[in-house]
Design a protein around this motif. Sequence first.
Motif, PDB file in Angstrom:
ATOM      1  N   PRO A 138      -8.069 -18.705   5.635  1.00  0.00           N
ATOM      2  CA  PRO A 138      -7.736 -18.417   4.238  1.00  0.00           C
ATOM      3  C   PRO A 138      -6.287 -17.991   4.112  1.00  0.00           C
ATOM      4  N   ASN A 139      -5.734 -18.258   2.956  1.00  0.00           N
ATOM      5  CA  ASN A 139      -4.347 -17.912   2.700  1.00  0.00           C
ATOM      6  C   ASN A 139      -4.262 -16.407   2.508  1.00  0.00           C
ATOM      7  N   THR A 140      -3.927 -15.730   3.560  1.00  0.00           N
ATOM      8  CA  THR A 140      -3.834 -14.272   3.485  1.00  0.00           C
ATOM      9  C   THR A 140      -2.363 -13.900   3.545  1.00  0.00           C
ATOM     10  N   ALA A 141      -1.754 -13.856   2.407  1.00  0.00           N
ATOM     11  CA  ALA A 141      -0.357 -13.457   2.333  1.00  0.00           C
ATOM     12  C   ALA A 141      -0.273 -11.979   2.687  1.00  0.00           C
ATOM     13  N   ASN A 142       0.745 -11.643   3.398  1.00  0.00           N
ATOM     14  CA  ASN A 142       0.910 -10.253   3.804  1.00  0.00           C
ATOM     15  C   ASN A 142       1.421  -9.450   2.613  1.00  0.00           C
ATOM     16  N   VAL A 143       0.486  -9.037   1.796  1.00  0.00           N
ATOM     17  CA  VAL A 143       0.828  -8.265   0.610  1.00  0.00           C
ATOM     18  C   VAL A 143       0.684  -6.794   0.968  1.00  0.00           C
ATOM     19  N   GLU A 144       1.763  -6.081   0.842  1.00  0.00           N
ATOM     20  CA  GLU A 144       1.741  -4.652   1.127  1.00  0.00           C
ATOM     21  C   GLU A 144       1.335  -3.919  -0.142  1.00  0.00           C
ATOM     22  N   ILE A 145       0.305  -3.094  -0.037  1.00  0.00           N
ATOM     23  CA  ILE A 145      -0.108  -2.283  -1.171  1.00  0.00           C
ATOM     24  C   ILE A 145       0.070  -0.823  -0.806  1.00  0.00           C
ATOM     25  N   SER A 146       0.253  -0.031  -1.818  1.00  0.00           N
ATOM     26  CA  SER A 146       0.490   1.388  -1.571  1.00  0.00           C
ATOM     27  C   SER A 146      -0.786   2.047  -1.051  1.00  0.00           C
ATOM     28  N   PRO A 147      -0.652   3.156  -0.344  1.00  0.00           N
ATOM     29  CA  PRO A 147      -1.847   3.844   0.168  1.00  0.00           C
ATOM     30  C   PRO A 147      -2.791   4.293  -0.946  1.00  0.00           C
ATOM     31  N   GLU A 148      -2.237   4.673  -2.096  1.00  0.00           N
ATOM     32  CA  GLU A 148      -3.083   5.088  -3.209  1.00  0.00           C
ATOM     33  C   GLU A 148      -3.907   3.912  -3.731  1.00  0.00           C
ATOM     34  N   ALA A 149      -3.262   2.737  -3.835  1.00  0.00           N
ATOM     35  CA  ALA A 149      -3.974   1.547  -4.300  1.00  0.00           C
ATOM     36  C   ALA A 149      -5.031   1.121  -3.289  1.00  0.00           C
ATOM     37  N   ALA A 150      -4.711   1.246  -2.009  1.00  0.00           N
ATOM     38  CA  ALA A 150      -5.684   0.894  -0.971  1.00  0.00           C
ATOM     39  C   ALA A 150      -6.879   1.839  -1.023  1.00  0.00           C
ATOM     40  N   GLN A 151      -6.624   3.129  -1.238  1.00  0.00           N
ATOM     41  CA  GLN A 151      -7.717   4.102  -1.332  1.00  0.00           C
ATOM     42  C   GLN A 151      -8.567   3.838  -2.576  1.00  0.00           C
ATOM     43  N   GLN A 152      -7.934   3.503  -3.694  1.00  0.00           N
ATOM     44  CA  GLN A 152      -8.672   3.199  -4.918  1.00  0.00           C
ATOM     45  C   GLN A 152      -9.531   1.960  -4.725  1.00  0.00           C
TER      46      GLN A 152
END
Length: 138
Positions: A14-28
């Motif tokens: 699958p097309n898994t672009a390396n999208v960096e998300i903030s730790p708060e967004a990851a926790q949410q």
Amino acid sequence: MAPKKPKNLASAPPNTANVEISPEAAQQFELELYWCIQQLQSGLRLGKLNPKQVQDHTKTLNTLMSKTAPLVKKRQVMRMAFGDYRTKMLEEDKKNASAVAKVKVSKVVPSTKSVFVKKSNLNFVPSNNTFRFNFNND
């Protein structure tokens, strides 16, 4: 020249672009994901679903619990299964908050009268003059 063979898209990763998300967004996202998983598991546990719904719930649950499924697919599955799951989570939190507000915690005063019962450690040895039933062995 021979025409090129088309690639098999099913076997491609699958097309898994390396999208960096903030730790708060990851926790949410993790909170939202766990809420959806919990809702699906409770629905399956109740046993009030018809076989088609059980199959759909199981497929959705497997997708959400998959470690290889991309984040975008998980969000799409969550939206398809629950609609606006974020508002549903907020409503559930409000209900739980009102239930918590009704709970009162009081201090327990320990009793001043305590009784300790010690188990007896007597070695009871029956004597030879003990009572026996006299049954005939006929």
